[in-house]
Scaffold this motif. Sequence first.
Motif, mmCIF file in Angstrom:
data_model
loop_
_atom_site.group_PDB
_atom_site.id
_atom_site.type_symbol
_atom_site.label_atom_id
_atom_site.label_comp_id
_atom_site.label_asym_id
_atom_site.label_seq_id
_atom_site.Cartn_x
_atom_site.Cartn_y
_atom_site.Cartn_z
ATOM 1 N N PHE A 22 -18.703 17.817 -22.512
ATOM 2 C CA PHE A 22 -17.352 18.118 -22.976
ATOM 3 C C PHE A 22 -16.742 16.856 -23.562
ATOM 4 O O PHE A 22 -17.211 15.741 -23.321
ATOM 5 N N ARG B 129 -23.747 21.475 -22.295
ATOM 6 C CA ARG B 129 -22.913 21.508 -21.090
ATOM 7 C C ARG B 129 -22.126 20.215 -20.899
ATOM 8 O O ARG B 129 -21.770 19.821 -19.779
ATOM 9 N N ARG C 106 -20.827 20.882 -26.148
ATOM 10 C CA ARG C 106 -20.648 22.032 -25.262
ATOM 11 C C ARG C 106 -21.971 22.766 -25.053
ATOM 12 O O ARG C 106 -22.234 23.267 -23.952
ATOM 13 N N TRP D 71 -9.146 22.240 -31.030
ATOM 14 C CA TRP D 71 -9.855 23.153 -30.134
ATOM 15 C C TRP D 71 -9.515 22.863 -28.659
ATOM 16 O O TRP D 71 -10.392 22.742 -27.816
ATOM 17 N N THR E 45 -25.557 12.736 -29.343
ATOM 18 C CA THR E 45 -25.734 14.132 -28.954
ATOM 19 C C THR E 45 -26.794 14.771 -29.836
ATOM 20 O O THR E 45 -26.860 14.508 -31.044
ATOM 21 N N ILE F 67 -18.199 18.692 -31.116
ATOM 22 C CA ILE F 67 -17.724 19.361 -29.900
ATOM 23 C C ILE F 67 -18.636 20.534 -29.558
ATOM 24 O O ILE F 67 -19.042 20.716 -28.403
ATOM 25 N N THR F 68 -18.972 21.341 -30.559
ATOM 26 C CA THR F 68 -19.882 22.466 -30.351
ATOM 27 C C THR F 68 -21.227 21.994 -29.795
ATOM 28 O O THR F 68 -21.797 22.593 -28.877
#
Length: 200
Positions: free
Chosen positions: A23, A21, A18, A38, A80, A14-15
């Motif tokens: 989600f 940019r 984010r 979170w 990611t 998740i970090t």
Amino acid sequence: MLLYGASGHAKVIITCLRAQRGFVTAIFDDDPAKTALWQVPVIGTYDPTHLPTEELIVAIGDNAIRRRIAGQLRHAFGQTIHPSALVDASVQVGEGSVVLQGAILQADARVGRHVIINTGAHVDHDCRLDDFVHVAPGATLCGNVQVGEGTLVGAGSVVAPNLRIGRECVVAAGSVVTTSLPDYATVRGNPARIVKIRQP
């Protein structure tokens, strides 16, 4: 992005998203007690009809479980790469894989599907990582290392250049590998020695 697995590893993904940019829309998890991570909703067991065009990452650190779960899913897989990671333009990263904070991937490295390159890990030039490998935080693969499917290279360990690490091996944290390893071997120490060879 969808995730499967509401775990500590999911927090890192998740970090990572984010920071790009991106989600996370929702998380699938088999534990009915989990309802959010979170502020991201945990919506229960896997549902292939939920946002079927959204990509998904299996956020599970254990290689065998990640492989089993990935084989059951119908969503397309995303990936990611954290903006702080240094990834040469010649590097190839497969679907479902994640490259986390501070990692370095050098020229012509090849990373398979559903691989975790964890925090601060180094993968040098011409390395080949098969599917479902996990290079744990702070581990270093020197140049031209081959790593077989499902292998864990433990935190802070070092693999010397031009070696082949077999499939489903476990390199214990802090080990220094100076010789190639057969499939299913568990090694530890400096220099690393085989302590067990598991039956497939």
